[in-house]
Design an enzyme around this catalytic site. Sequence first.
Site, PDB file in Angstrom:
ATOM      1  N   CYS A 234      17.512 -23.467  40.733  1.00 25.03           N
ATOM      2  CA  CYS A 234      16.936 -24.390  39.738  1.00 25.03           C
ATOM      3  C   CYS A 234      15.689 -24.964  40.393  1.00 25.03           C
ATOM      4  O   CYS A 234      15.692 -26.089  40.887  1.00 25.03           O
ATOM      5  CB  CYS A 234      17.939 -25.483  39.396  1.00 25.03           C
ATOM      6  SG  CYS A 234      19.405 -24.864  38.554  1.00 25.03           S
ATOM      7  N   ALA A 235      14.623 -24.190  40.405  1.00 25.68           N
ATOM      8  CA  ALA A 235      13.544 -24.426  41.365  1.00 25.68           C
ATOM      9  C   ALA A 235      12.443 -25.367  40.889  1.00 25.68           C
ATOM     10  O   ALA A 235      11.752 -25.967  41.702  1.00 25.68           O
ATOM     11  CB  ALA A 235      12.920 -23.095  41.760  1.00 25.68           C
TER      12      ALA A 235
ATOM     13  N   PRO B  24      10.092 -28.381  39.605  1.00 23.50           N
ATOM     14  CA  PRO B  24       8.713 -27.919  39.780  1.00 23.50           C
ATOM     15  C   PRO B  24       8.383 -27.343  41.154  1.00 23.50           C
ATOM     16  O   PRO B  24       7.223 -27.124  41.459  1.00 23.50           O
ATOM     17  CB  PRO B  24       7.904 -29.201  39.527  1.00 23.50           C
ATOM     18  CG  PRO B  24       8.802 -30.305  40.004  1.00 23.50           C
ATOM     19  CD  PRO B  24      10.199 -29.859  39.685  1.00 23.50           C
TER      20      PRO B  24
ATOM     21  N   GLY C  52       9.501 -28.441  44.398  1.00 22.99           N
ATOM     22  CA  GLY C  52       9.432 -29.294  45.591  1.00 22.99           C
ATOM     23  C   GLY C  52      10.236 -28.727  46.753  1.00 22.99           C
ATOM     24  O   GLY C  52       9.725 -28.596  47.873  1.00 22.99           O
ATOM     25  N   LYS C  53      11.481 -28.348  46.484  1.00 23.06           N
ATOM     26  CA  LYS C  53      12.329 -27.895  47.593  1.00 23.06           C
ATOM     27  C   LYS C  53      11.998 -26.454  47.969  1.00 23.06           C
ATOM     28  O   LYS C  53      12.051 -26.097  49.153  1.00 23.06           O
ATOM     29  CB  LYS C  53      13.807 -28.078  47.231  1.00 23.06           C
ATOM     30  CG  LYS C  53      14.139 -29.559  47.042  1.00 23.06           C
ATOM     31  CD  LYS C  53      15.577 -29.823  46.723  1.00 23.06           C
ATOM     32  CE  LYS C  53      15.751 -31.258  46.267  1.00 23.06           C
ATOM     33  NZ  LYS C  53      15.123 -31.551  44.951  1.00 23.06           N
TER      34      LYS C  53
ATOM     35  N   ASP D  12      14.027 -20.501  37.507  1.00 28.49           N
ATOM     36  CA  ASP D  12      14.229 -21.654  36.633  1.00 28.49           C
ATOM     37  C   ASP D  12      14.339 -21.164  35.203  1.00 28.49           C
ATOM     38  O   ASP D  12      13.723 -20.167  34.828  1.00 28.49           O
ATOM     39  CB  ASP D  12      13.099 -22.682  36.747  1.00 28.49           C
ATOM     40  CG  ASP D  12      13.553 -24.071  36.311  1.00 28.49           C
ATOM     41  OD1 ASP D  12      13.907 -24.885  37.183  1.00 28.49           O
ATOM     42  OD2 ASP D  12      13.571 -24.343  35.091  1.00 28.49           O
TER      43      ASP D  12
ATOM     44  N   ASP E 129      18.372 -17.899  33.150  1.00 27.66           N
ATOM     45  CA  ASP E 129      19.529 -18.788  33.277  1.00 27.66           C
ATOM     46  C   ASP E 129      20.251 -18.413  34.568  1.00 27.66           C
ATOM     47  O   ASP E 129      20.732 -17.275  34.709  1.00 27.66           O
ATOM     48  CB  ASP E 129      20.425 -18.583  32.051  1.00 27.66           C
ATOM     49  CG  ASP E 129      21.669 -19.469  32.101  1.00 27.66           C
ATOM     50  OD1 ASP E 129      21.935 -20.081  33.151  1.00 27.66           O
ATOM     51  OD2 ASP E 129      22.377 -19.527  31.076  1.00 27.66           O
TER      52      ASP E 129
ATOM     53  N   ASP F  27      20.094 -26.990  43.149  1.00 29.33           N
ATOM     54  CA  ASP F  27      19.636 -28.363  42.887  1.00 29.33           C
ATOM     55  C   ASP F  27      19.845 -28.556  41.386  1.00 29.33           C
ATOM     56  O   ASP F  27      18.939 -28.357  40.582  1.00 29.33           O
ATOM     57  CB  ASP F  27      18.154 -28.468  43.282  1.00 29.33           C
ATOM     58  CG  ASP F  27      17.643 -29.894  43.266  1.00 29.33           C
ATOM     59  OD1 ASP F  27      18.460 -30.821  43.222  1.00 29.33           O
ATOM     60  OD2 ASP F  27      16.408 -30.072  43.297  1.00 29.33           O
TER      61      ASP F  27
ATOM     62  N   CYS G  42      20.347 -35.385  41.888  1.00 28.41           N
ATOM     63  CA  CYS G  42      19.781 -36.744  42.003  1.00 28.41           C
ATOM     64  C   CYS G  42      20.592 -37.669  41.099  1.00 28.41           C
ATOM     65  O   CYS G  42      20.042 -38.511  40.400  1.00 28.41           O
ATOM     66  CB  CYS G  42      18.292 -36.764  41.685  1.00 28.41           C
ATOM     67  SG  CYS G  42      17.866 -36.164  40.050  1.00 28.41           S
TER      68      CYS G  42
HETATM   69  C1  LIG Z   1      16.630 -31.212  39.371  1.00 27.85           C
HETATM   70  S1  LIG Z   1      15.507 -30.085  38.658  1.00 27.85           S
HETATM   71  C2  LIG Z   1      15.080 -29.127  40.054  1.00 27.85           C
HETATM   72  C3  LIG Z   1      14.068 -29.748  40.988  1.00 27.85           C
HETATM   73  C4  LIG Z   1      13.546 -28.767  42.018  1.00 27.85           C
HETATM   74  N1  LIG Z   1      14.620 -28.150  42.773  1.00 27.85           N
HETATM   75  C5  LIG Z   1      12.573 -29.401  42.992  1.00 27.85           C
HETATM   76  O1  LIG Z   1      12.956 -29.744  44.111  1.00 27.85           O
HETATM   77  O2  LIG Z   1      11.397 -29.546  42.630  1.00 27.85           O
HETATM   78  C6  LIG Z   1      16.564 -29.038  37.769  1.00 27.85           C
HETATM   79  C7  LIG Z   1      15.909 -27.789  37.196  1.00 27.85           C
HETATM   80  O3  LIG Z   1      16.943 -26.954  36.725  1.00 27.85           O
HETATM   81  C8  LIG Z   1      16.457 -26.199  35.653  1.00 27.85           C
HETATM   82  N2  LIG Z   1      17.644 -25.649  34.966  1.00 27.85           N
HETATM   83  C9  LIG Z   1      18.521 -26.290  34.172  1.00 27.85           C
HETATM   84  N3  LIG Z   1      19.509 -25.465  33.792  1.00 27.85           N
HETATM   85  C10 LIG Z   1      19.257 -24.256  34.366  1.00 27.85           C
HETATM   86  C11 LIG Z   1      19.903 -22.994  34.341  1.00 27.85           C
HETATM   87  N4  LIG Z   1      21.032 -22.810  33.658  1.00 27.85           N
HETATM   88  N5  LIG Z   1      19.355 -21.989  35.047  1.00 27.85           N
HETATM   89  C12 LIG Z   1      18.212 -22.166  35.743  1.00 27.85           C
HETATM   90  N6  LIG Z   1      17.553 -23.343  35.774  1.00 27.85           N
HETATM   91  C13 LIG Z   1      18.070 -24.377  35.115  1.00 27.85           C
HETATM   92  C14 LIG Z   1      15.620 -27.164  34.873  1.00 27.85           C
HETATM   93  O4  LIG Z   1      14.668 -26.497  34.075  1.00 27.85           O
HETATM   94  C15 LIG Z   1      14.990 -27.988  35.999  1.00 27.85           C
HETATM   95  O5  LIG Z   1      13.714 -27.504  36.304  1.00 27.85           O
END
Ligand SMILES: C[S@@+](CC[C@H](N)C(=O)[O-])C[C@H]1O[C@@H](n2cnc3c(N)ncnc32)[C@H](O)[C@@H]1O
Length: 434
Positions: free
Chosen positions: A254-255, A257, A259-260, A276, A302, A321, A374
Amino acid sequence: MNTDVRAVAAQALDQIARGGVSLRSAFAQAAPRLADARDRALLSALLHEGARWWLRYDAVLDRLLQKPLRGREPVVHALLVLGLVQLAVLGLPEYAAVAGTVEAARALKRPQLAGLVNAVLRRFLRERAALDAAVGRDRVAHSAHPPWLVQELAADWPDDIDAVLAANNAAAALTLRVNRRRASRADLVERLLAAGHAAAPHAWLADAVVLEESTDVTALPGYAQGHFSVQDGAAQLAPELLDLADGQRVLDACAAPGGKTAHCLEHHALDLLALDRDPERLNQVRDNLARLGLQATLAAGDAAEPQAWWDGRPFDRILLDAPCSATGVIRRQPDIRLHRRGGDIARLAAEQQRLLDALWPLLRPGGRLVYATCSVLRRENQQQIEAFLARTPQAAARAAVPPRFGRAAGAGRQNLPGGDGMDGFFYAIVEKQA
Ligand SMILES: C[S@@+](CC[C@H](N)C(=O)[O-])C[C@H]1O[C@@H](n2cnc3c(N)ncnc32)[C@H](O)[C@@H]1O
């Protein structure tokens, strides 16, 4: 075009509070209407503090108005909330706050309500002590948190709830992450100090620099050159917890924007797949990696449907994440408390479970999965991981999250908002037994 900053702010705050629009997009839509940079800064302060304190001053207005305005004149209602926020939170001079808010009622083409706006704000100034005392008896109004969240926090953190509510209402320091491939932290701190910013290295996070005051980061020295990113300290543990080494095959599930993802690539040369579900947010990953001079494979999909994007080669490391309630970052994103609903938590927990179960088979034996949120809610964190460990025979928790981070929470560790100056965050490390 209406260019009165308070009128523009009232319309935007109404969209946030009533229309469910995010603070970020309400600001992005409203800011271009204001030509002056100082007006845009005031707009930002009004929207952040207006969203943060909405539930409190909405309740105060019920005591100041004989007939509520929120139904028939919602934008003037939002303007009045902003009037109270200017007086009680932003500490603007009384004359400027009152006269400016009355003027904004006219700019909103509500001259017939200008007298009412003036009278309500002046009455607030006269009766403030009594109003504060009345609101102080109601935890929801006093803390400006919705009832469901107060209940969740009281159940999960009975000894800490007042500290958590207070931290969510306090300003947060701005934390940067140095891009160690392009700059040293000592150099970055020196350049920031030379440019007049109070900056200091974080006490124990190797890449973090803490700035006392929030500022436009794009104007800081080194931003365009990719010398740093904005990232709260609590989010800067991924490379360490993943126990990375050059050459590893890593999935950031779940990458966006990014950051990690970027932090991991700043530490090691990795074969990293940044996935993502949201293709637009994935573009932010692309832009961030380009600015920082980093490379990963990007895919939209997904994470719980790997047959659509996985080539069948196991990963050495997986970072999940997970999408979550974001109840740990309310101090930075105050509109979360207006938009999140109590019923969302069960749905989010089910989604996190689906992601954990679907990603686990992609990890090689001996590999490591880091689960992060978070959130501060146990259902999304320690209960989620405990249930996963109980139903997954090969999964073993590792107590490797540094003890200076937060507190033990089941098989992981939880930082509560404001703890160590950082956001609320949860991490657990799970290894696949060979
Ligand atoms: C907490 S944010 C991630 C922040 C990111 N890891 C960073 O450090 O910048 C959660 C992310 O999960 C994505 N997301 C939600 N459900 C998902 C899924 N089933 N598969 C892939 N990505 C998903 C969202 O679009 C969102 O960008």
